[in-house]
Motif scaffolding. Structure first.
Motif, short mmCIF file in Angstrom:
data_model
loop_
_atom_site.label_atom_id
_atom_site.label_comp_id
_atom_site.label_asym_id
_atom_site.label_seq_id
_atom_site.Cartn_x
_atom_site.Cartn_y
_atom_site.Cartn_z
N GLN A 250 0.79 -1.04 0.00
CA GLN A 250 0.29 0.27 0.17
C GLN A 250 0.48 1.31 0.09
OE1 GLN A 250 -2.33 -0.25 3.34
NE2 GLN A 250 -4.21 -1.78 2.05
N THR A 251 0.39 2.43 -0.79
CA THR A 251 1.40 2.83 -0.85
C THR A 251 0.51 4.63 -1.16
OG1 THR A 251 3.37 4.30 -1.86
CG2 THR A 251 2.01 2.97 -3.42
N GLN A 252 0.40 5.87 -1.00
CA GLN A 252 -0.38 7.25 -1.03
C GLN A 252 0.53 7.64 -2.09
OE1 GLN A 252 -1.69 8.96 2.44
NE2 GLN A 252 -3.44 6.87 2.79
N TYR A 253 -0.61 8.50 -2.91
CA TYR A 253 0.83 9.72 -4.31
C TYR A 253 -0.49 10.59 -4.19
CZ TYR A 253 3.25 5.84 -6.53
OH TYR A 253 4.52 4.91 -6.62
N GLU A 254 0.27 11.75 -4.23
CA GLU A 254 -0.62 13.39 -4.46
C GLU A 254 -1.06 13.27 -6.09
OE1 GLU A 254 -2.72 16.58 -3.61
OE2 GLU A 254 -1.48 15.64 -1.96
N TRP B 10 -8.82 8.60 -3.16
CA TRP B 10 -8.05 9.38 -1.50
C TRP B 10 -6.57 9.15 -1.73
CZ3 TRP B 10 -11.63 5.84 -1.04
CH2 TRP B 10 -11.03 4.44 -0.50
N ARG B 11 -6.14 8.60 -2.89
CA ARG B 11 -4.66 8.66 -2.74
C ARG B 11 -3.53 7.74 -2.68
NH1 ARG B 11 -3.30 13.99 0.15
NH2 ARG B 11 -3.65 13.01 1.69
N ALA B 12 -4.49 6.67 -2.62
CA ALA B 12 -4.03 5.62 -2.12
C ALA B 12 -4.17 4.59 -2.94
CB ALA B 12 -5.24 4.46 -0.60
N THR C 61 -3.17 0.30 -4.01
CA THR C 61 -2.63 -1.46 -3.51
C THR C 61 -2.74 -2.25 -4.34
OG1 THR C 61 -4.57 -0.71 -1.65
CG2 THR C 61 -3.90 -2.89 -2.19
#
Length: 109
Positions: free
Chosen positions: A18-22, A91-93, A95
């Motif tokens: 799992q990571t997040q990006y703008e 929401w930027r997530a 998986t």
């Protein structure tokens, strides 16, 4: 890439990543390709084209702003890409989970 150069099953994570990006800084389609290449220990050019699995422009249009800024809307898109189950949320997530019996990288015949 030959079969000998393909990542071994030991090199492929068996748990969800799992990571997040703008999304205003990177398009979701680009994030998918970059992250899969990094996890699979492949160059991006060694992966199958994303458009063989999903329309990258449609993915970007559905996930990226202004939708990403609307907190009242929940959107996620799931698909399989070069051996990974991918889920991208507005929401930027992001998986990534290994899919069963799929190759990570293209092989040359």
């Amino acid at each position: 890439m030959s079969d000998e150069e393909s990542p071994s099953s030991d090199a492929i994570p068996h748990e969800a990543i799992q990571t997040q990006y703008e999304w205003s800084a990177i398009e979701p389609s680009t994030a998918v390709v970059e992250t899969v290449a990094q996890v699979a220990h492949c160059d991006q050019q060694e992966l199958s084209p994303l458009y063989e699995c999903i329309d990258p422009d449609a993915l970007d249009a559905i996930i990226a702003p202004p939708l990403a800024q609307n907190t009242d809307t929940t959107v996620s898109i799931s698909f399989t890409y070069t051996g990974y189950s991918v889920t991208v949320q507005h929401w930027r997530a992001f998986t990534l989970l290994p899919a069963n019996n799929s190759r990570c990288c293209r092989t040359e015949d």
